[in-house]
Write an enzyme that holds these catalytic residues in place. Structure first.
Site, PDB file in Angstrom:
ATOM      1  CB  SER A 120       2.083  27.711  27.410  1.00  0.00           C
ATOM      2  OG  SER A 120       2.419  28.114  26.099  1.00  0.00           O
ATOM      3  CG  HIS A 147      -6.683  29.232  21.675  1.00  0.00           C
ATOM      4  ND1 HIS A 147      -5.813  28.186  21.514  1.00  0.00           N
ATOM      5  CD2 HIS A 147      -5.913  30.281  22.062  1.00  0.00           C
ATOM      6  CE1 HIS A 147      -4.577  28.592  21.772  1.00  0.00           C
ATOM      7  NE2 HIS A 147      -4.604  29.860  22.114  1.00  0.00           N
ATOM      8  CE  LYS A 199      -6.203  24.955  25.751  1.00  0.00           C
ATOM      9  NZ  LYS A 199      -5.912  26.051  24.817  1.00  0.00           N
TER      10      LYS A 199
HETATM   11  C1  LIG Z   1      -2.999  35.386  27.101  1.00  0.00           C
HETATM   12  C2  LIG Z   1      -3.372  33.993  26.690  1.00  0.00           C
HETATM   13  C3  LIG Z   1      -2.376  33.137  26.215  1.00  0.00           C
HETATM   14  C4  LIG Z   1      -2.692  31.833  25.877  1.00  0.00           C
HETATM   15  N1  LIG Z   1      -1.696  30.968  25.509  1.00  0.00           N
HETATM   16  C5  LIG Z   1      -1.996  29.687  25.208  1.00  0.00           C
HETATM   17  C6  LIG Z   1      -0.964  28.764  24.904  1.00  0.00           C
HETATM   18  O1  LIG Z   1       0.208  29.079  24.925  1.00  0.00           O
HETATM   19  N2  LIG Z   1      -1.333  27.504  24.588  1.00  0.00           N
HETATM   20  C7  LIG Z   1      -2.662  27.095  24.547  1.00  0.00           C
HETATM   21  O2  LIG Z   1      -2.951  25.945  24.218  1.00  0.00           O
HETATM   22  N3  LIG Z   1      -3.643  27.954  24.873  1.00  0.00           N
HETATM   23  C8  LIG Z   1      -3.344  29.222  25.209  1.00  0.00           C
HETATM   24  N4  LIG Z   1      -4.348  30.072  25.566  1.00  0.00           N
HETATM   25  C9  LIG Z   1      -5.743  29.590  25.612  1.00  0.00           C
HETATM   26  C10 LIG Z   1      -6.082  29.004  27.006  1.00  0.00           C
HETATM   27  O3  LIG Z   1      -5.414  27.814  27.246  1.00  0.00           O
HETATM   28  C11 LIG Z   1      -7.577  28.738  27.144  1.00  0.00           C
HETATM   29  O4  LIG Z   1      -8.010  27.922  26.088  1.00  0.00           O
HETATM   30  C12 LIG Z   1      -8.401  30.026  27.162  1.00  0.00           C
HETATM   31  O5  LIG Z   1      -7.753  31.000  27.949  1.00  0.00           O
HETATM   32  C13 LIG Z   1      -9.791  29.753  27.710  1.00  0.00           C
HETATM   33  O6  LIG Z   1     -10.579  30.907  27.683  1.00  0.00           O
HETATM   34  P1  LIG Z   1     -10.881  31.787  28.997  1.00  0.00           P
HETATM   35  O7  LIG Z   1      -9.562  32.151  29.577  1.00  0.00           O
HETATM   36  O8  LIG Z   1     -11.615  32.975  28.482  1.00  0.00           O
HETATM   37  O9  LIG Z   1     -11.694  30.925  29.910  1.00  0.00           O
HETATM   38  C14 LIG Z   1      -4.044  31.385  25.945  1.00  0.00           C
HETATM   39  C15 LIG Z   1      -5.032  32.255  26.426  1.00  0.00           C
HETATM   40  C16 LIG Z   1      -4.710  33.537  26.799  1.00  0.00           C
HETATM   41  C17 LIG Z   1      -5.795  34.428  27.345  1.00  0.00           C
HETATM   42  C1  LIG Z   2       1.350  30.877  16.528  1.00  0.00           C
HETATM   43  C2  LIG Z   2       0.930  30.501  17.885  1.00  0.00           C
HETATM   44  C3  LIG Z   2       1.423  31.323  19.050  1.00  0.00           C
HETATM   45  C4  LIG Z   2       0.466  31.237  20.138  1.00  0.00           C
HETATM   46  C5  LIG Z   2       0.786  32.081  21.281  1.00  0.00           C
HETATM   47  C6  LIG Z   2       0.055  31.815  22.534  1.00  0.00           C
HETATM   48  C7  LIG Z   2      -1.401  31.605  22.399  1.00  0.00           C
HETATM   49  O1  LIG Z   2      -1.858  30.485  22.311  1.00  0.00           O
HETATM   50  C8  LIG Z   2      -2.322  32.728  22.411  1.00  0.00           C
HETATM   51  O2  LIG Z   2      -3.547  32.494  22.403  1.00  0.00           O
HETATM   52  O3  LIG Z   2      -1.895  33.896  22.412  1.00  0.00           O
END
Ligand SMILES: Cc1cc2nc3c(=O)[nH]c(=O)nc-3n(C[C@H](O)[C@H](O)[C@H](O)COP(=O)(O)O)c2cc1C
Ligand SMILES: CCCCCCC(=O)C(=O)O
Length: 380
Positions: free
Chosen positions: A124, A277, A253
């Site tokens: 990330s 997401h 994405k």
């Molecule tokens: C705690 C957390 C932080 C995340 N941070 C990001 C991120 O920094 N960038 C991003 O594109 N997606 C982020 N995501 C989304 C994940 O890439 C992914 O789309 C999502 O976790 C999929 O759902 P699932 O974990 O329930 O299968 C985050 C998800 C979680 C749970």
């Molecule tokens: C304003 C965007 C910060 C996103 C931080 C990480 C993320 O994707 C998340 O789901 O939490």
């Protein structure tokens, strides 16, 4: 990678004296005991009333695999090819930001575990360790870089260049998070991991970002990062511009609409990730697995289609492949493994998920990922 199908891991798990949680539900419950309430809440929760978070899991139940037997599945080849490279498994680790809230070793632990099991890791933008630190820790194992577009586009280009130089193999531009979703759990807990500074590593190691700072105290730096990520004007022109700036494949994405998939192809994008997401952005949106068939139909075989949000089981991987995905991203369960036991915890989660995926492919009658795409699925 071609792997013999001997049920070794199943037998090992039965005879093992060490009990590590298996299912995503057990992993979540164990992680809850390990980390503080607000950090756990941030990881587990979804936006709004969590309708989409629930749907992401429940929707998989609507699709049933209709297996075909009497194929020789003694050897299951789980490898996939994406952008001219061969990867060992039909899944990658989803980008998850600010992992230091979960475990001190954060992305270092995750990327090392991924390297051990030949699973590509998507780092990330808002990581607790930098692009370069992760590259050193995980050696030459495959890594992609997830980009949050910055208000100052030169910061975006600088991070992309750093990822290229560090040997990352693709850029994943997240298009659904130009502002935070309505996250009540975090508001209830007064929790903002960025405010605490957990996701600042790629910014404070970026010369372009540093050169824009008027003040370098903690609060000013975090404020600048937040202002950079908040970017509601993000549009297709940015995608076209990014395409000109890098020779790496670009994936979008967060695609859910078939027309966006078509626009992505017309913008020269190399791949798309069907994703909501993990239910963390707009509550009420379609589950990823429900969105997949129409997107896959629109794309045909023109560019790879990946999927995340709700992948918990080997059978979920089979369903996604059969409904048109080329690969999937695995998210929250590995974060729970990290919370429970650091690198070892992620390794345990990956080992089980790899084996469950292999068993699920074999029992569906597919000896490889190509065959999985022809598995019959019925909707009930
Ligand atoms: C705690 C957390 C932080 C995340 N941070 C990001 C991120 O920094 N960038 C991003 O594109 N997606 C982020 N995501 C989304 C994940 O890439 C992914 O789309 C999502 O976790 C999929 O759902 P699932 O974990 O329930 O299968 C985050 C998800 C979680 C749970
Ligand atoms: C304003 C965007 C910060 C996103 C931080 C990480 C993320 O994707 C998340 O789901 O939490």
């Amino acid at each position: 990678m071609t792997t013999g199908q001997k049920n070794d891991s199943f037998i090992e798990n039965i005879v093992s004296s060490e009990v590590f949680p298996f299912s995503a539900e057990e992993l979540e419950a164990a992680a809850k005991e390990k980390i503080d309430t607000a950090a756990f809440g941030y990881t587990r929760s979804g936006a709004g009333g969590e309708e989409t978070l629930r749907k992401n899991i429940a929707s998989f139940d609507k699709y049933s695999i209709v297996p075909k037997y009497l194929n020789d599945v003694s050897v299951v080849d789980t490898s996939i090819e994406l952008f001219g490279r061969t990867y060992a498994h039909p899944f990658l680790l989803a980008p998850v930001g600010m992992l230091k809230i979960t475990h001190e070793d954060a992305e270092i632990a995750v990327s090392k575990a991924a390297a051990k099991y030949h699973v590509p890791y998507i780092q990330s933008t808002v990581s607790s360790y930098s692009i370069e630190e992760v590259a050193v820790a995980s050696g030459n194992s495959p890594k992609w870089f997830q980009l949050y577009w910055s208000n100052n586009e030169n910061i975006s280009y600088s991070m992309v260049k750093r990822a290229e130089e560090a040997g990352y193999e693709a850029i994943v531009l997240t298009i659904d998070t130009f502002m935070f979703g309505w996250r009540e759990e975090d508001m209830r807990n007064r929790f903002s991991p960025l405010r605490e500074g957990y996701g600042k590593a790629n910014y404070i190691t970026d010369n372009v970002f540093l050169s824009t700072l008027a003040h370098d105290d903690h609060d000013s730096v975090i404020q600048e990062i937040l202002q950079n990520i908040y970017h509601p004007t993000l549009n297709w022109k940015h995608v076209a511009e990014l395409k000109k700036r890098t020779s790496l494949p670009i994936l979008l994405k967060g695609v859910l609409h078939p027309s966006d998939a078509r626009l992505a192809i017309e913008s020269g994008v190399d791949g798309i990730i069907v994703s909501n997401h993990g239910g963390r952005q707009l509550d009420g949106v379609i589950s990823s697995i429900d969105a997949l068939p129409a997107v896959a139909k629109e794309v045909g075989r023109e560019i790879p289609v990946l999927l995340d949000s709700g992948i918990r089981r080997g059978a979920d991987v089979v369903k996604a492949l059969a409904l048109g995905a080329d690969a999937v991203l695995y998210g929250r369960p590995y974060v729970y493994g990290l919370a429970i036991a650091g690198q070892t915890g992620v390794e345990k989660v990956l080992e089980n998920f790899i084996q469950e995926t292999k068993v699920s492919l074999a029992l569906s009658g597919a000896a490889n990922v190509q065959a999985a795409r022809n598995i019959h699925i019925v909707k009930s």
